[in-house]
Scaffold this motif. Structure first.
Motif, mmCIF file in Angstrom:
data_model
loop_
_atom_site.group_PDB
_atom_site.id
_atom_site.type_symbol
_atom_site.label_atom_id
_atom_site.label_comp_id
_atom_site.label_asym_id
_atom_site.label_seq_id
_atom_site.Cartn_x
_atom_site.Cartn_y
_atom_site.Cartn_z
ATOM 1 N N ARG A 496 0.836 -1.216 0.000
ATOM 2 C CA ARG A 496 0.000 0.000 0.000
ATOM 3 C C ARG A 496 0.862 1.255 0.000
ATOM 4 O O ARG A 496 0.545 2.242 -0.673
ATOM 5 N N GLN A 497 1.947 1.225 0.762
ATOM 6 C CA GLN A 497 2.827 2.388 0.819
ATOM 7 C C GLN A 497 3.466 2.644 -0.546
ATOM 8 O O GLN A 497 3.587 3.789 -0.983
ATOM 9 N N ALA A 498 3.873 1.574 -1.230
ATOM 10 C CA ALA A 498 4.465 1.721 -2.570
ATOM 11 C C ALA A 498 3.476 2.366 -3.526
ATOM 12 O O ALA A 498 3.831 3.271 -4.298
ATOM 13 N N VAL A 499 2.216 1.931 -3.474
ATOM 14 C CA VAL A 499 1.203 2.460 -4.384
ATOM 15 C C VAL A 499 0.778 3.872 -3.980
ATOM 16 O O VAL A 499 0.436 4.693 -4.830
ATOM 17 N N ASN A 500 0.811 4.182 -2.698
ATOM 18 C CA ASN A 500 0.537 5.561 -2.265
ATOM 19 C C ASN A 500 1.539 6.531 -2.877
ATOM 20 O O ASN A 500 1.201 7.651 -3.247
ATOM 21 N N ILE A 501 2.792 6.087 -2.973
ATOM 22 C CA ILE A 501 3.836 6.933 -3.553
ATOM 23 C C ILE A 501 3.691 7.002 -5.065
ATOM 24 O O ILE A 501 3.831 8.068 -5.670
ATOM 25 N N SER A 502 3.395 5.862 -5.711
ATOM 26 C CA SER A 502 3.227 5.798 -7.171
ATOM 27 C C SER A 502 1.856 5.204 -7.475
ATOM 28 O O SER A 502 1.724 3.993 -7.713
ATOM 29 N N PRO A 503 0.808 6.040 -7.470
ATOM 30 C CA PRO A 503 -0.570 5.535 -7.557
ATOM 31 C C PRO A 503 -0.903 4.772 -8.842
ATOM 32 O O PRO A 503 -1.854 4.015 -8.860
ATOM 33 N N ASN A 504 -0.141 4.992 -9.899
ATOM 34 C CA ASN A 504 -0.443 4.315 -11.160
ATOM 35 C C ASN A 504 0.448 3.100 -11.412
ATOM 36 O O ASN A 504 0.458 2.554 -12.524
ATOM 37 N N TRP A 505 1.189 2.694 -10.390
ATOM 38 C CA TRP A 505 2.140 1.585 -10.564
ATOM 39 C C TRP A 505 1.429 0.259 -10.339
ATOM 40 O O TRP A 505 0.898 -0.010 -9.264
ATOM 41 N N ILE A 506 1.436 -0.587 -11.341
ATOM 42 C CA ILE A 506 0.651 -1.825 -11.324
ATOM 43 C C ILE A 506 1.378 -2.976 -10.643
ATOM 44 O O ILE A 506 0.746 -3.922 -10.147
ATOM 45 N N LEU A 507 2.706 -2.954 -10.600
ATOM 46 C CA LEU A 507 3.460 -4.127 -10.148
ATOM 47 C C LEU A 507 3.238 -4.515 -8.685
ATOM 48 O O LEU A 507 3.132 -5.699 -8.384
ATOM 49 N N PRO A 508 3.201 -3.571 -7.728
ATOM 50 C CA PRO A 508 3.134 -4.008 -6.323
ATOM 51 C C PRO A 508 1.984 -4.951 -6.019
ATOM 52 O O PRO A 508 2.185 -6.008 -5.414
ATOM 53 N N TYR A 509 0.776 -4.599 -6.436
ATOM 54 C CA TYR A 509 -0.366 -5.449 -6.109
ATOM 55 C C TYR A 509 -0.391 -6.727 -6.944
ATOM 56 O O TYR A 509 -0.807 -7.780 -6.456
ATOM 57 N N THR A 510 0.039 -6.672 -8.206
ATOM 58 C CA THR A 510 0.041 -7.901 -9.007
ATOM 59 C C THR A 510 1.087 -8.870 -8.494
ATOM 60 O O THR A 510 0.857 -10.085 -8.443
ATOM 61 N N GLN A 511 2.259 -8.353 -8.094
ATOM 62 C CA GLN A 511 3.292 -9.238 -7.555
ATOM 63 C C GLN A 511 2.857 -9.841 -6.221
ATOM 64 O O GLN A 511 3.066 -11.034 -5.973
ATOM 65 N N LEU A 512 2.236 -9.018 -5.370
ATOM 66 C CA LEU A 512 1.748 -9.550 -4.094
ATOM 67 C C LEU A 512 0.675 -10.604 -4.341
ATOM 68 O O LEU A 512 0.668 -11.668 -3.704
ATOM 69 N N GLY A 513 -0.224 -10.337 -5.295
ATOM 70 C CA GLY A 513 -1.253 -11.322 -5.630
ATOM 71 C C GLY A 513 -0.648 -12.623 -6.095
ATOM 72 O O GLY A 513 -1.094 -13.709 -5.700
ATOM 73 N N ASN A 514 0.377 -12.554 -6.920
ATOM 74 C CA ASN A 514 1.038 -13.752 -7.429
ATOM 75 C C ASN A 514 1.674 -14.557 -6.297
ATOM 76 O O ASN A 514 1.590 -15.794 -6.255
ATOM 77 N N GLN A 515 2.301 -13.853 -5.357
ATOM 78 C CA GLN A 515 2.945 -14.537 -4.226
ATOM 79 C C GLN A 515 1.908 -15.198 -3.322
ATOM 80 O O GLN A 515 2.117 -16.311 -2.816
ATOM 81 N N LEU A 516 0.767 -14.528 -3.139
ATOM 82 C CA LEU A 516 -0.298 -15.109 -2.310
ATOM 83 C C LEU A 516 -0.915 -16.330 -2.992
ATOM 84 O O LEU A 516 -1.263 -17.309 -2.333
ATOM 85 N N ILE A 517 -1.037 -16.284 -4.311
ATOM 86 C CA ILE A 517 -1.530 -17.461 -5.047
ATOM 87 C C ILE A 517 -0.577 -18.633 -4.856
ATOM 88 O O ILE A 517 -1.000 -19.762 -4.614
#
Length: 846
Positions: A496-517
């Motif tokens: 969340r902190q990464a995306v707060n800094i770069s709101p249009n950055w797609i990688l943080p949540y997709t990478q976290l989703g992949n790791q959780l899968i």
């Protein structure tokens, strides 16, 4: 009422100051009536007609940006009736003169007039009668007085006419102190022109891009390619310079903003903007909404340093030095271009730099040499950061190929040494050095390890102390929490902190989703992917991760949903990357559509035949469709490109095993283990092989090690349960299977195996519950039907037992001997006529 002439000097830039309509805040002079109208002429020339005049890189862009400011709400919304823009070949001397005449004809008392020029300035000879020229597009390379160059006295006459006769306020913005070989080089022509412009007349305000003995610096770090002065002047006028937040910008504030930003960012070169006139004069009014939007767009942007060109100065100096020194200088530039920074010895940029920086004849180039070396050293890091933040699938593939991570910390360390601790980039370079050190360490250790994790987190925190707006550091902290500590709450916080800094950055949540899968935390993975969807629902990473999520579900309906997502992306017209075909193919494979999957993977290979992961996945399709010979070929191709692919070694072993070459299997696992003895996948798969070959003690050792490193490995718990089951440790087997099901209550293998444990221990009703659930999740599971049949035999339900045995045969049970020898099936075999009919149906050759 006195009129003011404001000359904001020599500015290859694009910046405006006024509004067209009456009553709108537009550069009001303190305690005076606002002007009724604003008229502007904006000139920018980078591409000169005469090849004898060196072209500039960004003068036209600076002018276009300034014109854009004038057209904006903040700059006055000037229309074509109030604004004339002359770019490159449009900016002939005649057209410039006509535009100035237009100003004199239209400007009236109380109006505001803006004259903006971005291009070359020069004199032919240093005399009192030649105060200098602004070079229009059609200027001749040598004899300016013959035409094509606008003499400064002519410009001053225009200014005076508009100011004194028309009684309008005049603002002149120029940035003509650029380097380049011009007619007046021998007498410092461009500097002489600037010096003459800097002479102050009554009622004038001037802002020059630099001191008369300096050059204006331009480069790609300013707006993707602008002049440093131009870029920051426009920012200042938009309101970045409004330090007292009174919604207006004074000359004093503009001057301070330019000195703070321009001088700092061109260092170690010198460029200090020159400010003359009434420092309390208001230059612009601030549009709060526009300023807020601009500041928001800059949030999270990271500082950068680019090289600059010293064309002109360089040419003059090189003409005066001997051939050997000139050659050494060219070799240094060549080494920078080819990125040979520290190797080979005696022929690298570092060695050439050490020699050049001690040559007195090159003293005027010392600052340029130092800056360009430092810029080249940090360029790879900047490019990688840009690629990560852009999240372009194709560009990301170059990281590790054309751009290597390993050398970057050393390069950044040397860059910060060159610039020194007083340079504005020093903290940023030091932060990035720590960032890449942490990334390299975390990439090399993706298995759970508390000590390594804490060390990585410490390095990333040190980096963030120096560069708090580093979204990448926060994203990698999330990866460490996820991979090494399996601390999901902290991983989400960092993401969340990464995306707060770069709101249009797609990688943080997709990478976290992949790791959780991967950890089978499907509900939490959905949370992460929903957040990614909000950013860009059609981004390849979002679609691929959702497809991956659906693939990992056991029911066919969910698996088919992943295909819908891929088709949605294809219809959107997005670029078709090799990895897209790869992922789509893997989805098709998981649905058993092997021929279609093969086609997609072959397309991926055609697009990139050197990508070992794609070759390995194509091999997996061949293996799963029992084409073992082809599978072996492609695994070996993948390993010939990258022999460190542990998964390829493991799967190659599976190919050997499934094609009956059992003696060759273990050698592949030995190689994988030698490559990474701490890799949980290696340990888990090697343990599984040992279970299959009856090496229970050895297999138990591997599986226990794997689970110590990562206790969330469902398959390892299941395999360990099988070892306990086969060595008559039924209680331990039950606990291991239950542990797997705690991690994933729908894991079919453990459902069947736990049901079998209950069957063995006489708990038939509990066993039936697990067999029923397994069959509901996977209606083709042979083991579930087979063991359910045995349970029905225990319950004396012979018809149901025959029904389930036939379902096991129908879904692929082919072990005729086991059926004939299994004592648990004796009751069915006793019904010879029915049994023989069943065997004849499924084993006609027996």
């Amino acid at each position: 009422m006195k009129n003011q002439i404001l000359i904001i000097a020599f500015a290859f830039i694009v910046s405006s100051i006024a509004a067209q309509q009456k009553g709108i805040n537009q550069l009001p002079t303190a305690n005076r009536q606002l002007p009724t109208s604003t008229y502007a002429v904006v000139v920018g020339i980078s591409d000169y007609q005469d090849p004898g005049i060196p072209d500039l890189r960004f003068a036209d862009k600076d002018a276009e940006a300034f014109a854009g400011y004038l057209r904006s709400n903040a700059g006055g919304k000037l229309d074509n009736d109030h604004l004339k823009v002359l770019i490159n070949q449009q900016a002939t001397m005649a057209q410039f003169g006509i535009a100035l005449d237009w100003l004199m004809e239209n400007a009236k008392e109380g109006d505001k007039v803006i004259i903006y020029f971005s291009g070359h300035g020069d004199v032919e000879k240093k005399t009192i009668t030649q105060p200098g020229f602004l070079l229009c597009w059609d200027a001749p390379a040598r004899v300016y007085i013959s035409g094509g160059a606008f003499a400064l006295p002519m410009l001053q006459e225009v200014i005076s006419t508009i100011s004194i006769q028309n009684k309008a306020k005049v603002i002149v913005i120029t940035d003509a102190c650029r380097s380049g070989t011009l007619a007046g080089n021998s007498v410092n022509g461009s500097q002489a022109t600037a010096a003459n412009l800097s002479k102050q007349y009554a009622n004038e305000i001037k802002i020059l891009s630099c001191q008369p003995n300096e050059y204006s610096i331009e480069g790609e770090q300013w707006g993707g390619g602008r002049g440093a002065f131009s870029y920051h002047l426009v920012e200042a006028l938009y309101g970045f310079a409004d330090k007292d937040n009174d919604q207006s910008v004074t000359l004093q504030e503009v001057g301070r903003y330019l000195e703070d930003h321009v001088s700092e960012e061109v260092a170690p070169l010198r460029q200090v903007p020159l400010i003359l006139g009434d420092r309390y004069e208001k230059l612009a009014s601030v549009d709060a909404s526009v300023l807020a939007s601009l500041k928001s767009s800059k949030t999270g942007q990271m500082a950068m340093l680019t090289s600059i060109e010293s064309k002109g100065i360089e040419e003059n100096i090189l003409r005066e030095i001997d051939t050997s020194l000139k050659k050494k200088y060219q070799l240094f530039k060549s080494a920078l271009k080819s990125k040979h920074f520290f190797e080979p010895a005696n022929a690298c940029a570092e060695d050439y730099y050490t020699q050049l920086i001690n040559e007195p004849k090159l003293e005027r180039l010392f600052t340029t040499i130092k800056r360009n070396y430092a810029a080249a050293l940090q360029d790879d890091a900047q490019q990688i950061i840009n690629i990560w933040l852009k999240a372009d699938v194709k560009e990301l593939e170059c990281i590790g190929k054309s751009i290597k991570l390993q050398p970057i910390p050393k390069q950044l360390g040397r860059a910060s040494e060159l610039l020194g601790s007083g340079h504005y980039m020093f903290k940023s370079l030091s932060a990035r050095k720590l960032l890449f050190e942490g990334i390299l360490l975390s990439n090399a250790n993706i298995n759970p390890d508390k000590n390594i994790a804490n060390h990585c987190l410490s390095v990333f925190r040190q980096s963030l102390q120096l560069e708090p707006q580093s979204a990448i550091a926060w994203n990698y902290m999330s990866r460490v929490y996820m991979y090494n500590l399996v601390d999901i709450d902290s991983a989400f916080i960092c993401t969340r902190q990464a995306v707060n800094i770069s709101p249009n950055w797609i990688l943080p949540y997709t990478q976290l989703g992949n790791q959780l899968i991967a950890n089978r935390k499907f509900d939490l993975a959905k949370q992460a992917l929903y957040e990614a969807e909000k950013i860009d629902s059609l981004h390849p990473f979002v679609i691929n991760m959702w497809a991956n999520w659906f693939q990992q579900q056991y029911d066919k309906l969910n698996k088919e949903k992943s295909l819908v997502l891929f088709e949605k992306y294809k219809k959107s017209g997005g670029p078709m990357y090799p990895c897209w075909h790869n992922d789509y193919g893997m989805t098709l494979m998981n649905l058993g559509r092997y021929s279609e999957a093969e086609k997609e993977l072959q397309m991926a290979v055609e697009m990139d035949s050197a990508k070992p992961v794609i070759l390995s996945n194509l091999a997996l399709i061949y293996m799963n469709s029992n084409r073992f010979e082809k599978a072996e070929i492609y695994y070996k191709k993948a390993l010939s490109i990258d022999s460190t692919l542990t998964l390829a070694w493991i799967n190659l072993g599976s190919v050997y095993g499934r094609s009956g070459r059992i003696n060759e299997v273990e050698q592949t696992y030995i190689k994988a283990y030698a490559l990474d003895s701490a890799n949980t996948m290696v340990l888990s798969n090697y343990g599984g092989y040992c279970v299959y070959t009856g090496q229970f003690k050895k297999g138990e050792s591997f599986l226990v090690k794997a689970l110590k490193r990562d206790s969330t490995l469902i398959e390892s718990w299941d395999l360990l349960g099988a070892i306990y089951d086969n060595t008559e440790r039924i209680k331990e087997a039950e606990q291991a299977y239950k542990k797997a099901l705690q991690l994933d209550s729908n894991y079919v293998y453990s459902l069947v195996n736990l049901g079998t444990v209950y069957l063995k221990t006489g708990r038939d009703s509990e066993g039936e519950k697990y067999f029923t659930k397994a069959i509901a999740l996977e209606p083709t599971n042979i083991s579930a039907y087979y063991n359910y049949a045995i349970l029905k035999i225990h319950l004396k339900q012979t018809d149901k037992a025959f029904e389930f045995i036939e379902l096991s045969l129908k879904n692929g049970m082919k072990d005729f001997d086991a059926l004939q020898m299994d004592p648990d099936l004796a009751l069915l075999r006793d019904q010879k006529e029915r049994w023989n009919a069943l065997m004849k149906k499924y084993f006609p050759d027996k």
